[in-house]
Structures are given as structure tokens and as C-alpha cells.
Design a protein around this motif. Structure first.
Motif, PDB file in Angstrom:
ATOM      1  N   LEU A  18       0.854  -1.191   0.000  1.00  0.00           N
ATOM      2  CA  LEU A  18       0.000   0.000   0.000  1.00  0.00           C
ATOM      3  C   LEU A  18       0.885   1.234   0.000  1.00  0.00           C
ATOM      4  O   LEU A  18       1.912   1.262   0.680  1.00  0.00           O
ATOM      5  CB  LEU A  18      -0.851   0.083   1.267  1.00  0.00           C
ATOM      6  N   LYS A  19       0.458   2.242  -0.740  1.00  0.00           N
ATOM      7  CA  LYS A  19       1.095   3.555  -0.655  1.00  0.00           C
ATOM      8  C   LYS A  19       0.048   4.503  -0.096  1.00  0.00           C
ATOM      9  O   LYS A  19      -1.053   4.619  -0.653  1.00  0.00           O
ATOM     10  CB  LYS A  19       1.582   4.045  -2.018  1.00  0.00           C
ATOM     11  N   GLU A 122       2.397  -0.749  -8.835  1.00  0.00           N
ATOM     12  CA  GLU A 122       1.301  -1.060  -9.750  1.00  0.00           C
ATOM     13  C   GLU A 122      -0.054  -1.021  -9.062  1.00  0.00           C
ATOM     14  O   GLU A 122      -1.021  -0.564  -9.600  1.00  0.00           O
ATOM     15  CB  GLU A 122       1.457  -2.476 -10.325  1.00  0.00           C
ATOM     16  N   GLU A 123      -0.089  -1.543  -7.856  1.00  0.00           N
ATOM     17  CA  GLU A 123      -1.342  -1.727  -7.162  1.00  0.00           C
ATOM     18  C   GLU A 123      -1.431  -0.713  -6.033  1.00  0.00           C
ATOM     19  O   GLU A 123      -1.184  -1.016  -4.888  1.00  0.00           O
ATOM     20  CB  GLU A 123      -1.342  -3.145  -6.601  1.00  0.00           C
ATOM     21  N   GLN A 124      -1.760   0.524  -6.352  1.00  0.00           N
ATOM     22  CA  GLN A 124      -1.843   1.535  -5.310  1.00  0.00           C
ATOM     23  C   GLN A 124      -3.252   1.563  -4.734  1.00  0.00           C
ATOM     24  O   GLN A 124      -4.225   1.349  -5.433  1.00  0.00           O
ATOM     25  CB  GLN A 124      -1.445   2.900  -5.855  1.00  0.00           C
ATOM     26  N   HIS A 125      -3.325   1.834  -3.467  1.00  0.00           N
ATOM     27  CA  HIS A 125      -4.599   1.829  -2.753  1.00  0.00           C
ATOM     28  C   HIS A 125      -4.693   3.055  -1.878  1.00  0.00           C
ATOM     29  O   HIS A 125      -3.705   3.666  -1.528  1.00  0.00           O
ATOM     30  CB  HIS A 125      -4.700   0.567  -1.883  1.00  0.00           C
ATOM     31  N   ARG A 130      -8.681  -1.885   3.225  1.00  0.00           N
ATOM     32  CA  ARG A 130      -8.414  -2.622   4.449  1.00  0.00           C
ATOM     33  C   ARG A 130      -7.688  -3.900   4.082  1.00  0.00           C
ATOM     34  O   ARG A 130      -8.296  -4.827   3.552  1.00  0.00           O
ATOM     35  CB  ARG A 130      -9.719  -2.915   5.159  1.00  0.00           C
ATOM     36  N   PRO A 131      -6.368  -3.982   4.352  1.00  0.00           N
ATOM     37  CA  PRO A 131      -5.639  -5.202   4.027  1.00  0.00           C
ATOM     38  C   PRO A 131      -6.246  -6.391   4.762  1.00  0.00           C
ATOM     39  O   PRO A 131      -6.612  -6.297   5.920  1.00  0.00           O
ATOM     40  CB  PRO A 131      -4.224  -4.938   4.531  1.00  0.00           C
ATOM     41  N   GLN A 132      -6.329  -7.483   4.046  1.00  0.00           N
ATOM     42  CA  GLN A 132      -6.856  -8.717   4.626  1.00  0.00           C
ATOM     43  C   GLN A 132      -5.752  -9.719   4.702  1.00  0.00           C
ATOM     44  O   GLN A 132      -4.818  -9.687   3.980  1.00  0.00           O
ATOM     45  CB  GLN A 132      -7.977  -9.269   3.754  1.00  0.00           C
TER      46      GLN A 132
END
Length: 132
Positions: A18-19, A122-125, A130-132
Motif C-alpha cells: 500500500l502507498k 502497480e497496485e496503489q490503494h 483494508r488489508p486482509q
């Protein structure tokens, strides 16, 4: 915190990278039983507060210091269950020598996540994820 992520990898955080911006909070969700989230002490900014969640419990952390934060699921570290947060655009990087001290699968997974961050993640959030 999952036994299997959407790509079929076992014992993973999803998303694993996550960034976020300084001041944002992240909630780690225990979607599957037997997991926790805790900082890897040598792999967070020196001024940052470490965290250690309990097994099977959701934990919310606010990140104020810029830099990279590596985290793990303690029971599954040897299986490569690690993640990475990038807070802001600047700040301290994670020392490669510290990565080498991790068990093999965890070191390899963290190296993948750092490479992803170096490529712009690549996968910015957003912090609402909410990380699982």
C-alpha cells in the motif's frame, strides 16, 4: 490477512503493498483465523512507533512518519507472510542487509514488494482499503 490471496498464494496480506499519505490509518482485517499484523522492528522509520496486533484481531494503525514500513504475520513469517507500506514519497528505505536476515520465503516476498514500490507500485490503494 488471508490463508490464500486472489492470485492463489498461500499465507498473504491482500493487498500486500500500500502507498498512503502521512496521517493516514490502515486497518488490518483478520479475514482468516490464525493471523496477526506486526511491524518488523528493523524495517520501519526510526521515529515511528512499532505495532503488534493479537492473533485473530483487527488492528488499526495511523502512520505519521514518511518512509517504508515492513510488516509480518508472526506465525507465518517463515511462509513468506509479509507486507509493505510506503508512507509519502520520501523517507528512509529498508536496508537490504535487514531483508537478508528474514527467512527465505519472507525475504523473497519482501524483495518483490520493494521492487513493486520502486516501479511506482502497480497496485496503489487508498487509506480506506483494508488489508486482509
Amino acid at each position: 490477512m488471508l490463508n490464500k490471496d486472489s492470485e492463489g498464494r498461500t499465507m498473504q496480506f491482500e493487498p500486500a503493498f500500500l502507498k498512503i499519505e502521512p496521517g493516514d490509518s490502515v486497518t488490518f482485517v483478520a479475514s482468516d483465523k490464525g493471523h496477526n499484523s506486526e511491524s518488523i522492528l528493523e524495517m520501519i522509520p526510526a521515529e515511528a512507533d512499532p505495532w503488534k496486533g493479537k492473533i485473530n484481531e483487527e488492528i488499526t494503525i495511523t502512520y505519521d512518519q514518511e518512509g517504508f514500513y515492513a510488516f509480518k504475520c508472526q506465525p507465518h513469517l517463515g511462509l513468506g507472510m509479509v507486507g509493505l507500506l510506503q508512507v509519502g514519497d520520501n523517507g528512509p528505505q529498508i536496508d537490504a542487509e535487514e531483508i537478508d536476515k528474514l527467512p527465505g520465503r519472507a525475504a523473497a516476498r519482501l524483495a518483490e514488494l520493494i521492487a513493486q514500490a520502486d516501479q511506482g507500485g502497480e497496485e496503489q490503494h487508498s487509506a480506506d482499503d483494508r488489508p486482509q
